[in-house]
Design a protein around this motif. Structure first.
Motif, short mmCIF file in Angstrom:
data_model
loop_
_atom_site.label_atom_id
_atom_site.label_comp_id
_atom_site.label_asym_id
_atom_site.label_seq_id
_atom_site.Cartn_x
_atom_site.Cartn_y
_atom_site.Cartn_z
N GLU A 33 -11.42 0.02 23.14
CA GLU A 33 -11.17 -0.42 21.78
C GLU A 33 -11.38 -1.93 21.71
N VAL A 34 -11.80 -2.41 20.56
CA VAL A 34 -11.98 -3.84 20.32
C VAL A 34 -11.26 -4.19 19.02
N LEU A 42 -3.67 -10.20 15.33
CA LEU A 42 -4.45 -8.96 15.46
C LEU A 42 -4.68 -8.36 14.08
N ILE A 43 -5.89 -7.83 13.86
CA ILE A 43 -6.26 -7.24 12.59
C ILE A 43 -6.38 -5.72 12.74
N ASP A 44 -5.63 -4.99 11.92
CA ASP A 44 -5.68 -3.52 11.89
C ASP A 44 -5.37 -2.90 13.25
N PHE A 45 -4.42 -3.50 13.97
CA PHE A 45 -4.07 -3.01 15.29
C PHE A 45 -3.59 -1.56 15.28
N LEU A 90 -10.07 -3.78 25.12
CA LEU A 90 -9.19 -2.93 25.93
C LEU A 90 -10.02 -1.77 26.49
N GLN A 91 -9.82 -1.47 27.75
CA GLN A 91 -10.53 -0.35 28.38
C GLN A 91 -9.58 0.45 29.27
N VAL A 92 -9.61 1.76 29.13
CA VAL A 92 -8.82 2.67 29.96
C VAL A 92 -9.77 3.62 30.65
N SER A 244 -15.52 -4.02 13.64
CA SER A 244 -14.32 -4.84 13.79
C SER A 244 -14.63 -6.29 14.15
N THR A 245 -15.80 -6.54 14.71
CA THR A 245 -16.13 -7.91 15.11
C THR A 245 -17.16 -8.56 14.19
#
Length: 284
Positions: A33-34, A42-45, A90-92, A244-245
């Motif tokens: 997720e970015v 944070l925007i729209d977390f 974020l990476q899982v 988002s970016t």
């Protein structure tokens, strides 16, 4: 020097190491997720966390931490790296095991990575001049609704665009545009309708896309969620992408053909400003 998060620790980026046996490295077996950051916020977390949970569930993985725990990590990195505007990645992944196509046991620890990246989101040159795009066949797998780390074809599409002197690419399947290589695709018809493809397994359910649909309807514009062809795009009054970016970027040229008058259109510019105004309302 950036601080990054890796499996419970905050470390200098050069000290963050992941095993060569991590399934994200071997198989692209992970979700990411970015989340945009504006003025250190944070925007729209919550929307990103909801999509993260959904994507993980679609490939049989669970959340690595609860939403509050992930939020604390995001805020820690923003503060530690003095990030004012940009993103948190974020990476899982499913974790580490010896090479095996079968999933490891469910008690295998996941790999969780987060880091920040500075980027001009609001005052972006691309938002002012607009994007030039090419169209390419959509040759991705059939679950593009899952935000997997396997982005090889997206990289290839961007490289194809670069080779032709363009900024990015729209992906086309069965005669219709699915989405951009890393964004959702929109056109504005000559009679003022805003058109974007309805959600399905063919495209990512963009967080910015979802917010913008609400803003479109609030603005009194006619919204049509349906596939559109390249021919419709060539003939459109305007076109734009959302992510988002980037929030909203105008598209001014597609396959060497000017969209509208070849400059960012008024509806696109208005929607971008509506989105930015909403962001400022959220953080102030």
């Amino acid at each position: 020097m950036r601080t990054v998060y890796l499996n419970g620790d905050y470390v200098a980026e050069q000290d963050a190491k992941v095993s060569i046996f991590d399934r994200g490295f071997m198989f692209g077996d992970g979700i990411y997720e970015v989340t945009a950051v504006i003025d250190g916020q944070l925007i729209d977390f919550p929307g990103h966390m909801q999509r993260l949970r959904r994507s993980l569930g679609e490939i049989g993985m669970t959340m690595p931490l609860d939403e509050d725990g992930l939020a604390r990590i995001h805020h820690h990195l923003i503060e530690d790296n003095a990030l004012r505007e940009g993103l948190v990645y974020l990476q899982v992944t499913r974790g580490t095991q010896d090479r095996n196509f079968l999933y490891p046991s469910t008690d295998t620890p996941q790999t969780l990575v987060l880091y920040t990246q500075a980027k001009a989101v609001i005052d972006s040159p691309l938002a002012k001049r607009g994007l030039t795009l090419i169209s390419v066949p959509d040759l991705r797998w059939q679950r593009s609704d899952i935000k997997t780390t396997q982005l090889l074809y997206a990289c290839m599409a961007k490289e194809m665009a670069k080779a032709e002197g363009a900024d990015d690419a729209w992906l086309v399947r069965d005669g219709a545009v699915t989405e951009g290589s890393s964004n959702n695709a929109f056109i504005v018809t000559r009679d003022g309708a805003v058109v974007t493809r309805e959600l399905s397994r063919a495209l990512l359910p963009g967080i910015t896309r979802g917010v913008l649909l609400d803003l479109i309807e609030r603005d009194g514009l006619r919204l049509e969620e349906r596939p559109f062809t390249l021919e419709e795009a060539y003939a459109a009054a305007e076109a734009f992408v959302t992510s988002s970016t980037s929030f909203v970027y105008p598209v001014v040229n597609l396959d060497g053909r000017a969209i509208g008058n070849g400059s960012p259109g008024p509806i696109t510019q208005r929607l971008r400003q509506r989105y930015i105004d909403r962001v400022h309302d959220l953080i102030h």
